[in-house]
Design a protein around this motif. Structure first.
Motif, PDB file in Angstrom:
ATOM      1  N   THR A 135       0.801  -1.225   0.000  1.00 44.12           N
ATOM      2  CA  THR A 135       0.000   0.000   0.000  1.00 44.12           C
ATOM      3  C   THR A 135       0.834   1.275   0.000  1.00 44.12           C
ATOM      4  O   THR A 135       0.260   2.363  -0.062  1.00 44.12           O
ATOM      5  CB  THR A 135      -0.929   0.031   1.229  1.00 44.12           C
ATOM      6  OG1 THR A 135      -0.155  -0.037   2.412  1.00 44.12           O
ATOM      7  CG2 THR A 135      -1.910  -1.126   1.194  1.00 44.12           C
ATOM      8  N   ASP A 136       2.153   1.148   0.040  1.00 44.85           N
ATOM      9  CA  ASP A 136       3.011   2.334   0.077  1.00 44.85           C
ATOM     10  C   ASP A 136       3.087   2.979  -1.300  1.00 44.85           C
ATOM     11  O   ASP A 136       3.511   2.351  -2.271  1.00 44.85           O
ATOM     12  CB  ASP A 136       4.417   1.955   0.551  1.00 44.85           C
ATOM     13  CG  ASP A 136       5.211   3.167   0.980  1.00 44.85           C
ATOM     14  OD1 ASP A 136       5.032   4.235   0.395  1.00 44.85           O
ATOM     15  OD2 ASP A 136       6.007   3.023   1.922  1.00 44.85           O
ATOM     16  N   ARG A 137       2.694   4.231  -1.392  1.00 42.65           N
ATOM     17  CA  ARG A 137       2.645   4.936  -2.676  1.00 42.65           C
ATOM     18  C   ARG A 137       4.024   5.377  -3.159  1.00 42.65           C
ATOM     19  O   ARG A 137       4.151   5.830  -4.289  1.00 42.65           O
ATOM     20  CB  ARG A 137       1.738   6.168  -2.565  1.00 42.65           C
ATOM     21  CG  ARG A 137       0.320   5.837  -2.203  1.00 42.65           C
ATOM     22  CD  ARG A 137      -0.378   5.274  -3.380  1.00 42.65           C
ATOM     23  NE  ARG A 137      -1.766   4.978  -3.012  1.00 42.65           N
ATOM     24  CZ  ARG A 137      -2.520   4.175  -3.691  1.00 42.65           C
ATOM     25  NH1 ARG A 137      -2.059   3.596  -4.768  1.00 42.65           N
ATOM     26  NH2 ARG A 137      -3.751   3.948  -3.307  1.00 42.65           N
ATOM     27  N   ARG A 138       5.062   5.255  -2.335  1.00 43.05           N
ATOM     28  CA  ARG A 138       6.410   5.632  -2.762  1.00 43.05           C
ATOM     29  C   ARG A 138       7.022   4.584  -3.690  1.00 43.05           C
ATOM     30  O   ARG A 138       7.979   4.874  -4.390  1.00 43.05           O
ATOM     31  CB  ARG A 138       7.307   5.846  -1.547  1.00 43.05           C
ATOM     32  CG  ARG A 138       6.867   7.047  -0.714  1.00 43.05           C
ATOM     33  CD  ARG A 138       7.697   7.180   0.518  1.00 43.05           C
ATOM     34  NE  ARG A 138       7.353   6.099   1.452  1.00 43.05           N
ATOM     35  CZ  ARG A 138       7.919   5.925   2.631  1.00 43.05           C
ATOM     36  NH1 ARG A 138       8.871   6.729   3.029  1.00 43.05           N
ATOM     37  NH2 ARG A 138       7.547   4.936   3.423  1.00 43.05           N
ATOM     38  N   ARG A 160       4.753  -2.924  -6.970  1.00 36.97           N
ATOM     39  CA  ARG A 160       3.797  -3.403  -5.960  1.00 36.97           C
ATOM     40  C   ARG A 160       2.960  -4.550  -6.504  1.00 36.97           C
ATOM     41  O   ARG A 160       2.678  -5.513  -5.792  1.00 36.97           O
ATOM     42  CB  ARG A 160       2.895  -2.265  -5.492  1.00 36.97           C
ATOM     43  CG  ARG A 160       3.634  -1.249  -4.650  1.00 36.97           C
ATOM     44  CD  ARG A 160       2.722  -0.189  -4.126  1.00 36.97           C
ATOM     45  NE  ARG A 160       2.309   0.670  -5.242  1.00 36.97           N
ATOM     46  CZ  ARG A 160       1.185   1.359  -5.283  1.00 36.97           C
ATOM     47  NH1 ARG A 160       0.362   1.323  -4.269  1.00 36.97           N
ATOM     48  NH2 ARG A 160       0.895   2.108  -6.308  1.00 36.97           N
ATOM     49  N   CYS A 161       2.575  -4.474  -7.778  1.00 39.32           N
ATOM     50  CA  CYS A 161       1.792  -5.556  -8.394  1.00 39.32           C
ATOM     51  C   CYS A 161       2.622  -6.831  -8.507  1.00 39.32           C
ATOM     52  O   CYS A 161       2.108  -7.932  -8.285  1.00 39.32           O
ATOM     53  CB  CYS A 161       1.289  -5.131  -9.765  1.00 39.32           C
ATOM     54  SG  CYS A 161       0.021  -3.872  -9.690  1.00 39.32           S
ATOM     55  N   ALA A 162       3.903  -6.695  -8.853  1.00 44.47           N
ATOM     56  CA  ALA A 162       4.777  -7.872  -8.932  1.00 44.47           C
ATOM     57  C   ALA A 162       4.955  -8.510  -7.561  1.00 44.47           C
ATOM     58  O   ALA A 162       4.963  -9.741  -7.436  1.00 44.47           O
ATOM     59  CB  ALA A 162       6.127  -7.489  -9.523  1.00 44.47           C
ATOM     60  N   ALA A 200      11.084  -9.034  -7.874  1.00 49.70           N
ATOM     61  CA  ALA A 200      10.527  -7.807  -7.305  1.00 49.70           C
ATOM     62  C   ALA A 200      11.195  -7.458  -5.978  1.00 49.70           C
ATOM     63  O   ALA A 200      11.446  -6.287  -5.689  1.00 49.70           O
ATOM     64  CB  ALA A 200       9.023  -7.957  -7.118  1.00 49.70           C
ATOM     65  N   ALA A 201      11.498  -8.462  -5.168  1.00 49.83           N
ATOM     66  CA  ALA A 201      12.160  -8.200  -3.881  1.00 49.83           C
ATOM     67  C   ALA A 201      13.565  -7.650  -4.092  1.00 49.83           C
ATOM     68  O   ALA A 201      13.978  -6.715  -3.398  1.00 49.83           O
ATOM     69  CB  ALA A 201      12.205  -9.475  -3.050  1.00 49.83           C
ATOM     70  N   VAL A 202      14.289  -8.198  -5.063  1.00 51.87           N
ATOM     71  CA  VAL A 202      15.637  -7.698  -5.343  1.00 51.87           C
ATOM     72  C   VAL A 202      15.574  -6.250  -5.830  1.00 51.87           C
ATOM     73  O   VAL A 202      16.343  -5.396  -5.384  1.00 51.87           O
ATOM     74  CB  VAL A 202      16.350  -8.603  -6.375  1.00 51.87           C
ATOM     75  CG1 VAL A 202      17.608  -7.955  -6.908  1.00 51.87           C
ATOM     76  CG2 VAL A 202      16.680  -9.944  -5.742  1.00 51.87           C
ATOM     77  N   VAL A 203      14.642  -5.951  -6.733  1.00 53.32           N
ATOM     78  CA  VAL A 203      14.495  -4.580  -7.234  1.00 53.32           C
ATOM     79  C   VAL A 203      14.122  -3.637  -6.099  1.00 53.32           C
ATOM     80  O   VAL A 203      14.676  -2.536  -5.979  1.00 53.32           O
ATOM     81  CB  VAL A 203      13.444  -4.530  -8.368  1.00 53.32           C
ATOM     82  CG1 VAL A 203      13.080  -3.108  -8.718  1.00 53.32           C
ATOM     83  CG2 VAL A 203      13.967  -5.258  -9.593  1.00 53.32           C
ATOM     84  N   TYR A 207      14.920   0.794  -3.773  1.00 57.36           N
ATOM     85  CA  TYR A 207      14.014   1.478  -2.838  1.00 57.36           C
ATOM     86  C   TYR A 207      14.317   1.076  -1.403  1.00 57.36           C
ATOM     87  O   TYR A 207      13.420   0.928  -0.579  1.00 57.36           O
ATOM     88  CB  TYR A 207      12.555   1.150  -3.193  1.00 57.36           C
ATOM     89  CG  TYR A 207      12.187   1.622  -4.572  1.00 57.36           C
ATOM     90  CD1 TYR A 207      11.842   2.942  -4.803  1.00 57.36           C
ATOM     91  CD2 TYR A 207      12.211   0.749  -5.658  1.00 57.36           C
ATOM     92  CE1 TYR A 207      11.516   3.385  -6.064  1.00 57.36           C
ATOM     93  CE2 TYR A 207      11.892   1.189  -6.931  1.00 57.36           C
ATOM     94  CZ  TYR A 207      11.550   2.505  -7.117  1.00 57.36           C
ATOM     95  OH  TYR A 207      11.243   2.936  -8.382  1.00 57.36           O
ATOM     96  N   ARG A 208      15.595   0.924  -1.087  1.00 56.55           N
ATOM     97  CA  ARG A 208      16.000   0.472   0.247  1.00 56.55           C
ATOM     98  C   ARG A 208      15.470   1.361   1.373  1.00 56.55           C
ATOM     99  O   ARG A 208      14.971   0.851   2.375  1.00 56.55           O
ATOM    100  CB  ARG A 208      17.520   0.370   0.324  1.00 56.55           C
ATOM    101  CG  ARG A 208      18.006  -0.200   1.638  1.00 56.55           C
ATOM    102  CD  ARG A 208      19.512  -0.316   1.667  1.00 56.55           C
ATOM    103  NE  ARG A 208      20.007  -1.110   0.571  1.00 56.55           N
ATOM    104  CZ  ARG A 208      20.425  -2.375   0.704  1.00 56.55           C
ATOM    105  NH1 ARG A 208      20.413  -2.939   1.872  1.00 56.55           N
ATOM    106  NH2 ARG A 208      20.874  -3.037  -0.336  1.00 56.55           N
TER     107      ARG A 208
END
Length: 93
Positions: A39-42, A48-50, A70-73, A78-79
């Motif tokens: 739900t984070d818009r940043r 988020r869909c992936a 997606a987790a790696v990206v 976006y750390r």
């Protein structure tokens, strides 16, 4: 039965109760992290869909591959956002 057996049984029961409480707490944090990331818009919507698609119970390796990529990206690019969501999910220490 000897007192040693009773003491060991009591220690085992206490460890099982404490282990279940820790597992329940970690599961609750994981659910809050996933909800926060979804739900984070940043984070961009495709990411988020992936991440959401990776959590679906799709047969085959598609969901694991999507979640892994997606987790790696998310962690690489976006750390700060991911760290903020994790710290918010854990709550005050």
């Amino acid at each position: 039965m000897s007192p040693l057996v009773w003491a060991l049984a009591g220690l085992g029961a206490a460890a099982a109760v404490l282990g279940a409480a820790v597992a329940r707490r970690r599961l609750a944090v994981a659910v809050r992290v996933l909800r926060g990331i979804a739900t984070d818009r940043r984070l961009p919507r495709p990411l988020r869909c992936a991440l959401a698609a990776g959590l679906l119970p799709i047969p085959g390796p598609f969901d694991e591959i999507a979640l892994g990529i997606a987790a790696v990206v998310a962690v690489l690019f976006y750390r700060p956002v991911v760290r903020q969501v994790i710290s918010d999910a854990r709550g005050p220490r």
